[in-house]
Design a protein around this motif. Sequence first.
Motif, PDB file in Angstrom:
ATOM      1  N   SER B  72      11.560  11.146  -7.172  1.00 28.98           N
ATOM      2  CA  SER B  72      10.423  10.367  -6.667  1.00 28.98           C
ATOM      3  C   SER B  72      10.718   9.757  -5.304  1.00 28.98           C
ATOM      4  O   SER B  72       9.868   9.775  -4.417  1.00 28.98           O
ATOM      5  CB  SER B  72      10.075   9.240  -7.633  1.00 28.98           C
ATOM      6  N   VAL B  73      11.928   9.208  -5.171  1.00 31.20           N
ATOM      7  CA  VAL B  73      12.267   8.557  -3.906  1.00 31.20           C
ATOM      8  C   VAL B  73      12.214   9.574  -2.767  1.00 31.20           C
ATOM      9  O   VAL B  73      11.760   9.269  -1.663  1.00 31.20           O
ATOM     10  CB  VAL B  73      13.651   7.878  -3.991  1.00 31.20           C
ATOM     11  N   THR B  74      12.677  10.814  -3.031  1.00 27.34           N
ATOM     12  CA  THR B  74      12.617  11.848  -2.000  1.00 27.34           C
ATOM     13  C   THR B  74      11.180  12.028  -1.526  1.00 27.34           C
ATOM     14  O   THR B  74      10.899  12.009  -0.321  1.00 27.34           O
ATOM     15  CB  THR B  74      13.124  13.189  -2.573  1.00 27.34           C
ATOM     16  N   MET B  75      10.266  12.192  -2.478  1.00 25.38           N
ATOM     17  CA  MET B  75       8.882  12.480  -2.106  1.00 25.38           C
ATOM     18  C   MET B  75       8.213  11.277  -1.452  1.00 25.38           C
ATOM     19  O   MET B  75       7.455  11.416  -0.505  1.00 25.38           O
ATOM     20  CB  MET B  75       8.085  12.917  -3.340  1.00 25.38           C
ATOM     21  N   MET B  76       8.530  10.085  -1.972  1.00 22.40           N
ATOM     22  CA  MET B  76       7.918   8.898  -1.370  1.00 22.40           C
ATOM     23  C   MET B  76       8.493   8.640   0.022  1.00 22.40           C
ATOM     24  O   MET B  76       7.791   8.133   0.892  1.00 22.40           O
ATOM     25  CB  MET B  76       8.110   7.690  -2.271  1.00 22.40           C
ATOM     26  N   SER B  77       9.766   9.022   0.222  1.00 23.61           N
ATOM     27  CA  SER B  77      10.360   8.836   1.540  1.00 23.61           C
ATOM     28  C   SER B  77       9.630   9.675   2.584  1.00 23.61           C
ATOM     29  O   SER B  77       9.464   9.254   3.731  1.00 23.61           O
ATOM     30  CB  SER B  77      11.836   9.249   1.536  1.00 23.61           C
ATOM     31  N   ILE B  78       9.186  10.869   2.174  1.00 28.12           N
ATOM     32  CA  ILE B  78       8.529  11.757   3.127  1.00 28.12           C
ATOM     33  C   ILE B  78       7.298  11.079   3.724  1.00 28.12           C
ATOM     34  O   ILE B  78       7.030  11.200   4.916  1.00 28.12           O
ATOM     35  CB  ILE B  78       8.151  13.090   2.434  1.00 28.12           C
ATOM     36  N   LEU B  79       6.576  10.336   2.908  1.00 25.98           N
ATOM     37  CA  LEU B  79       5.384   9.629   3.412  1.00 25.98           C
ATOM     38  C   LEU B  79       5.682   8.163   3.710  1.00 25.98           C
ATOM     39  O   LEU B  79       4.775   7.374   3.930  1.00 25.98           O
ATOM     40  CB  LEU B  79       4.237   9.732   2.403  1.00 25.98           C
ATOM     41  N   ARG B  80       6.966   7.816   3.687  1.00 23.04           N
ATOM     42  CA  ARG B  80       7.404   6.433   3.940  1.00 23.04           C
ATOM     43  C   ARG B  80       6.676   5.449   3.030  1.00 23.04           C
ATOM     44  O   ARG B  80       6.190   4.405   3.481  1.00 23.04           O
ATOM     45  CB  ARG B  80       7.213   6.090   5.418  1.00 23.04           C
ATOM     46  N   LEU B  81       6.609   5.787   1.760  1.00 25.01           N
ATOM     47  CA  LEU B  81       5.942   4.910   0.802  1.00 25.01           C
ATOM     48  C   LEU B  81       6.931   4.052   0.019  1.00 25.01           C
ATOM     49  O   LEU B  81       6.526   3.273  -0.834  1.00 25.01           O
ATOM     50  CB  LEU B  81       5.105   5.737  -0.188  1.00 25.01           C
ATOM     51  N   ILE B  82       8.226   4.217   0.290  1.00 19.75           N
ATOM     52  CA  ILE B  82       9.193   3.364  -0.399  1.00 19.75           C
ATOM     53  C   ILE B  82       9.141   1.970   0.222  1.00 19.75           C
ATOM     54  O   ILE B  82       8.793   1.830   1.387  1.00 19.75           O
ATOM     55  CB  ILE B  82      10.630   3.928  -0.316  1.00 19.75           C
ATOM     56  N   PRO B  83       9.442   0.946  -0.570  1.00 15.05           N
ATOM     57  CA  PRO B  83       9.435  -0.398   0.008  1.00 15.05           C
ATOM     58  C   PRO B  83      10.579  -0.561   1.013  1.00 15.05           C
ATOM     59  O   PRO B  83      11.736  -0.330   0.674  1.00 15.05           O
ATOM     60  CB  PRO B  83       9.636  -1.313  -1.207  1.00 15.05           C
ATOM     61  N   MET B  84      10.213  -0.891   2.244  1.00 15.81           N
ATOM     62  CA  MET B  84      11.230  -1.056   3.280  1.00 15.81           C
ATOM     63  C   MET B  84      11.112  -2.444   3.881  1.00 15.81           C
ATOM     64  O   MET B  84      10.067  -2.739   4.457  1.00 15.81           O
ATOM     65  CB  MET B  84      11.040   0.004   4.363  1.00 15.81           C
TER      66      MET B  84
END
Lengths: 336, 354
Positions: B72-84
Amino acid sequence: MGRYAIRRMLGAIPTLIVISLVIFTILELAPGDPTGTLPLTVPPEVRENIRETLGLNDPFFLSWLKWMRQMFISEPLNAIESVTGLQIGDGERLRIISWASRGPAVDTIVERLPQTLWVLGLGFIFGIIIAIPVGVVSAYKQYSIFDNAGTVISMIGYSVPVFFTGPLAIIVFSVWLGWFPSFYDTTHTVSDWSSLVFQMKQLAMPVAVLSLFNAAALSRFTRSSMLDNLNEDYVRTARSKGLTENRVVMRHVLRNSLIPVTTLIALQVPGIFAGAIVTEQIFRINGLGQLLISAINGADYPMVQTLTFIFAVLIVLFNLVADLIYGILDPRIRYE
Amino acid sequence: MADRRGSSEWLRRQDRSTQPARVAADPVLEVAGLTTRFDTLDGMVHAVNQVSFTVNKGEFLGVVGESGSGKSVTMMSILRLIPMPPGEIVAGEAIYDDRDLLKIEIDELRHIRGAKIGFIFQDPMTSLNPVLTVGFQIEESLKIHQQLPTEDRQARALELLELVGIPSPEQRLKSYPHELSGGMRQRVMIAVALACSPQILIADEPTTALDVTIQAQIIELVKDLREKFGTAVIWITHDLGVVAGLADRVVVMYGGQIVEEALVGELYASPQHPYTSGLLGSLPRLDQRGTELVTIKGQPPSLYQFPDSCSFAPRCPYAFERCHAERPPLLPISPTRKAACWWDVETGSPRDGV
């Protein structure tokens, strides 16, 4: 929802009857005598006569029933008459009479209401207007300088009582700087620009002190409600749809966060009048709070009874309002 | 025409075009060296470590791996949807339409999110906004990305609800999420993700929270939609059965890395990575009822350390010195497959020359 509201209002009637009985009992048990403030030269027979005419010698339960009749029948009918101009019956009804002024208690209350509403209402509204944006920004920029400053200021605002901040403001801004008057002139009427400026000046300090107090708790509450929602999955969904941050926060997060905040605001409305008791003493505002205090001091039981009962009605009413607002804002709540 | 159809050469060609390479290699998304980590109170969590893969136009890519493997983190990273913060994309690129999604301005990325790449999240119970109607939530992305007039948006939302198989769609547009069942909500999520006809649909375990019959319906639905619109699908799951039935190609993740990549048939027929074999071996089988279930011995790797050696080595039956000393990169084995392993299961010996 209409049926629910009606059912709740009907359900409130026994509650209010019990409340009025409790207030009556407390006043009955309280020491104090309305003739106690009369000059010592008044002979005991006269005093006894006064007591008799005031109905102080009636049995407790009878005087309560009399008051109930005045409160629930005479006063509402009288209010309808004076608003609509119609005459219902012969118009001769026994009203609740203040022992101190010997005039109808409700008329005095209506006279004092505008001052209280102006000062405390403005303090409340400004408090909300300040608190919500501060809470939203604090949550969105959690642990930023703004957020930390907000935390400190709200801590101070919430923990330092109005009876401290009020006199402090008077000392600084009235005594030292001389910017604002130290007491509130109720007789002042706004007729032109300079009188409007004066009105704003005399409102400034009490409103500011109350706004700080009201905003303190509410902004923290808004912040924590926002924080709860910012971590929800639906926020991620909103971002994944390509919405701007502004839209994510204002449309999605704020809408959800304001549900508990609005409820809290509605519940705090009766608190305006409780706050009046202290604030009006400090700034010498001739409002309901001061009326209550002087009525207590003068053992003016009908006035105390009536005022206290009106506060109780407001609390019950705004509890209902809070529940109804909750149902309007949150589609998951259904009233059956 | 008739004799061509009869010729063996034609048959062979048909074979080739329908068999493994159902999709021509025409990459729509190329991810390279993606590395994401989270700076938590307990230390740095290396969630995704140098992950590279591509998705072709109209392809169905399955991403499998156990919980915490970084899917999941891989895919969310692609759209920068992880909490940063706490998340941080340390390195890598994700090329879509000649642009690196990890580097472009957030405003530019916003025009890709939802419009070109749709996302379906795992839990339909919490992924929809509880106080907004279904119709509003579907129409919102149309409003943002396509500036359609209100009537057209409503018509499109209705069409989408019909498409995802929601009964009496006119009424459902006015419904709130809590008035729908889990399966219906996931259909709404799919409608939201498909609103702007994206080129890529990322589905993050979309059926995990649903019961089995609803799962099957959702899977059928996505299959249909993909055939209708030629959308590339990235389907994240830990259910190998789902992947076998749907995917063209499969990527296996372990400890934040891709350990194997293969066409779906190849992967199930001859897994090249010991972890993949372990996964396949641990599937319960009807013909072995009553026997103890097979597991992969040991624990998933701790993500608190950046992997210097093979993350799977402590659990691997084939592990030898090199596995504990050096991290295997994703090595090409054949034109269609890759594996990150020093051991060659074909020869039963360490790989030579790498």
